[in-house]
Design a protein around this motif. Structure first.
Motif, PDB file in Angstrom:
ATOM      1  N   ASP A 124       0.974  -1.402   0.145  1.00  0.00           N
ATOM      2  CA  ASP A 124      -0.329   0.042   0.118  1.00  0.00           C
ATOM      3  C   ASP A 124       0.804   0.994   0.320  1.00  0.00           C
ATOM      4  N   SER A 125       2.318   1.579   0.827  1.00  0.00           N
ATOM      5  CA  SER A 125       2.790   2.613   0.946  1.00  0.00           C
ATOM      6  C   SER A 125       3.739   2.354  -0.304  1.00  0.00           C
ATOM      7  N   LEU A 126       4.298   1.444  -1.336  1.00  0.00           N
ATOM      8  CA  LEU A 126       4.598   1.423  -2.056  1.00  0.00           C
ATOM      9  C   LEU A 126       3.826   1.870  -3.094  1.00  0.00           C
ATOM     10  N   THR A 127       2.176   1.175  -3.544  1.00  0.00           N
ATOM     11  CA  THR A 127       1.853   2.328  -4.480  1.00  0.00           C
ATOM     12  C   THR A 127       1.510   3.565  -4.694  1.00  0.00           C
ATOM     13  N   LYS A 128       1.063   3.919  -3.145  1.00  0.00           N
ATOM     14  CA  LYS A 128       0.842   5.430  -2.942  1.00  0.00           C
ATOM     15  C   LYS A 128       1.910   6.299  -2.862  1.00  0.00           C
ATOM     16  N   ASP A 129       3.192   5.767  -2.511  1.00  0.00           N
ATOM     17  CA  ASP A 129       4.864   6.680  -2.760  1.00  0.00           C
ATOM     18  C   ASP A 129       4.681   6.925  -4.340  1.00  0.00           C
ATOM     19  N   ARG A 130       4.653   5.644  -5.116  1.00  0.00           N
ATOM     20  CA  ARG A 130       4.711   5.332  -6.324  1.00  0.00           C
ATOM     21  C   ARG A 130       4.149   6.706  -7.663  1.00  0.00           C
ATOM     22  N   LEU A 131       2.566   6.294  -6.957  1.00  0.00           N
ATOM     23  CA  LEU A 131       2.050   7.185  -7.892  1.00  0.00           C
ATOM     24  C   LEU A 131       2.400   8.833  -7.260  1.00  0.00           C
ATOM     25  N   ILE A 132       2.552   9.556  -6.267  1.00  0.00           N
ATOM     26  CA  ILE A 132       2.981  10.150  -6.203  1.00  0.00           C
ATOM     27  C   ILE A 132       4.630  10.475  -6.876  1.00  0.00           C
ATOM     28  N   GLY A 133       5.497  10.035  -6.632  1.00  0.00           N
ATOM     29  CA  GLY A 133       6.247  10.038  -7.579  1.00  0.00           C
ATOM     30  C   GLY A 133       5.843  10.359  -8.806  1.00  0.00           C
ATOM     31  N   ALA A 134       5.710   9.299  -9.411  1.00  0.00           N
ATOM     32  CA  ALA A 134       5.374   9.595 -10.784  1.00  0.00           C
ATOM     33  C   ALA A 134       4.727  10.580 -11.227  1.00  0.00           C
ATOM     34  N   TYR A 135       3.112  11.061 -10.664  1.00  0.00           N
ATOM     35  CA  TYR A 135       2.337  11.904 -10.770  1.00  0.00           C
ATOM     36  C   TYR A 135       3.057  13.434  -9.984  1.00  0.00           C
ATOM     37  N   GLU A 136       3.396  14.148  -9.497  1.00  0.00           N
ATOM     38  CA  GLU A 136       3.713  14.752  -8.656  1.00  0.00           C
ATOM     39  C   GLU A 136       4.805  15.430  -8.788  1.00  0.00           C
ATOM     40  N   VAL A 137       5.921  14.437  -8.569  1.00  0.00           N
ATOM     41  CA  VAL A 137       7.709  15.220  -8.413  1.00  0.00           C
ATOM     42  C   VAL A 137       8.018  14.666  -9.561  1.00  0.00           C
ATOM     43  N   ARG A 138       8.266  13.895 -10.513  1.00  0.00           N
ATOM     44  CA  ARG A 138       8.447  13.750 -11.506  1.00  0.00           C
ATOM     45  C   ARG A 138       8.521  14.925 -12.915  1.00  0.00           C
ATOM     46  N   PRO A 139       6.796  15.422 -13.091  1.00  0.00           N
ATOM     47  CA  PRO A 139       6.587  16.679 -13.411  1.00  0.00           C
ATOM     48  C   PRO A 139       7.421  17.945 -13.622  1.00  0.00           C
ATOM     49  N   LEU A 140       7.927  18.420 -12.373  1.00  0.00           N
ATOM     50  CA  LEU A 140       8.602  19.085 -11.626  1.00  0.00           C
ATOM     51  C   LEU A 140      10.209  19.192 -12.144  1.00  0.00           C
ATOM     52  N   ILE A 141      10.677  17.385 -12.008  1.00  0.00           N
ATOM     53  CA  ILE A 141      11.844  17.954 -12.137  1.00  0.00           C
ATOM     54  C   ILE A 141      12.421  17.639 -13.461  1.00  0.00           C
ATOM     55  N   SER A 142      11.184  17.391 -14.183  1.00  0.00           N
ATOM     56  CA  SER A 142      11.440  17.471 -16.325  1.00  0.00           C
ATOM     57  C   SER A 142      11.103  18.858 -16.090  1.00  0.00           C
ATOM     58  N   ARG A 143      10.105  20.023 -15.328  1.00  0.00           N
ATOM     59  CA  ARG A 143      10.408  21.637 -15.212  1.00  0.00           C
ATOM     60  C   ARG A 143      11.358  22.105 -14.778  1.00  0.00           C
ATOM     61  N   VAL A 144      12.049  21.313 -14.437  1.00  0.00           N
ATOM     62  CA  VAL A 144      13.354  22.303 -13.747  1.00  0.00           C
ATOM     63  C   VAL A 144      15.075  21.764 -14.654  1.00  0.00           C
ATOM     64  N   GLN A 145      14.449  20.776 -15.295  1.00  0.00           N
ATOM     65  CA  GLN A 145      15.402  19.561 -16.041  1.00  0.00           C
ATOM     66  C   GLN A 145      15.790  21.015 -17.210  1.00  0.00           C
ATOM     67  N   TYR A 146      14.162  21.217 -18.161  1.00  0.00           N
ATOM     68  CA  TYR A 146      14.166  21.935 -19.498  1.00  0.00           C
ATOM     69  C   TYR A 146      14.969  23.288 -19.055  1.00  0.00           C
ATOM     70  N   SER A 147      14.148  23.873 -17.616  1.00  0.00           N
ATOM     71  CA  SER A 147      14.921  25.596 -17.222  1.00  0.00           C
ATOM     72  C   SER A 147      15.965  25.322 -17.483  1.00  0.00           C
ATOM     73  N   PHE A 148      17.195  24.194 -16.602  1.00  0.00           N
ATOM     74  CA  PHE A 148      18.417  24.044 -16.996  1.00  0.00           C
ATOM     75  C   PHE A 148      19.020  23.919 -17.799  1.00  0.00           C
ATOM     76  N   ILE A 149      18.336  23.659 -18.692  1.00  0.00           N
ATOM     77  CA  ILE A 149      18.859  23.501 -20.155  1.00  0.00           C
ATOM     78  C   ILE A 149      18.870  24.437 -20.580  1.00  0.00           C
ATOM     79  N   CYS A 150      17.912  25.409 -20.665  1.00  0.00           N
ATOM     80  CA  CYS A 150      17.081  26.983 -21.090  1.00  0.00           C
ATOM     81  C   CYS A 150      18.424  27.476 -20.710  1.00  0.00           C
ATOM     82  N   ALA A 151      18.572  27.358 -19.558  1.00  0.00           N
ATOM     83  CA  ALA A 151      19.724  28.396 -18.869  1.00  0.00           C
ATOM     84  C   ALA A 151      21.266  28.631 -19.395  1.00  0.00           C
ATOM     85  N   ILE A 152      21.464  27.026 -19.613  1.00  0.00           N
ATOM     86  CA  ILE A 152      22.808  26.521 -20.370  1.00  0.00           C
ATOM     87  C   ILE A 152      22.509  27.311 -21.845  1.00  0.00           C
ATOM     88  N   MET A 153      21.748  27.013 -22.311  1.00  0.00           N
ATOM     89  CA  MET A 153      21.936  28.039 -23.397  1.00  0.00           C
ATOM     90  C   MET A 153      22.549  29.383 -23.641  1.00  0.00           C
TER      91      MET A 153
END
Length: 165
Positions: A124-153
């Motif tokens: 139960d806790s693994l499922t809940k944690d993975r859902l939060i990781g996949a749908y809430e945190v990973r989009p934030l990570i990709s947003r920060v990665q895109y920002s980082f790439i734009c800043a490098i350019m």
């Protein structure tokens, strides 16, 4: 958000879901969770504040006072370098949290660095944690990665313009 001690022996502050909640509420990391328009506006505000703060430094470092364009481009380089450091810190913080959320086991310390333990998450806790990781945190990570790439350019463009002057 706390899991009972019978189910999870991990201390409250070291439970991945509570680490996520505290990171999301912290002042430094919270602005990266805003919707995209507020996120871009926050980057703009940070850029302007850093530009004002770094301007005296860049004016004092540029040797020829008659070339203000060179000083302003050098200031842009300093500010973009600071933004790169900010994006790096954001990426490291969110990636640490997502690794702890999606992992099937959690390393924790009971009272100090010398007595670490590993807890295997329940389904139960693994499922809940993975859902939060996949749908809430990973989009934030990709947003920060895109920002980082734009800043490098931008950083590369600013450096090339500075050396062309």
């Amino acid at each position: 958000m706390c899991i009972s001690k019978k189910i999870c022996p991990v201390p409250y502050d070291q439970q991945p879901i509570n680490e996520y909640a505290s990171l999301k509420q912290s002042c430094f990391f919270a602005w990266s969770t805003f919707n995209i328009s507020y996120y871009i506006m926050s980057i703009g505000i940070i850029f302007c504040v850093l530009f004002i703060i770094c301007l005296p430094v860049s004016l004092s470092l540029v040797s020829s006072k008659q070339n203000l364009l060179e000083a302003f481009i050098f200031n842009f380089i300093l500010v973009t370098g600071c933004l790169l450091a900010i994006f790096t810190r954001l990426y490291l913080g969110w990636s640490y949290i997502v690794k702890r959320l999606v992992s099937a086991s959690v390393f924790y310390e009971e009272s100090g660095w010398y007595d670490g333990q590993i807890w295997v998450k329940t389904v139960d806790s693994l499922t809940k944690d993975r859902l939060i990781g996949a749908y809430e945190v990973r989009p934030l990570i990709s947003r920060v990665q895109y920002s980082f790439i734009c800043a490098i350019m931008c950083f590369a463009l600013e450096i090339s313009i500075y050396y062309l002057l």
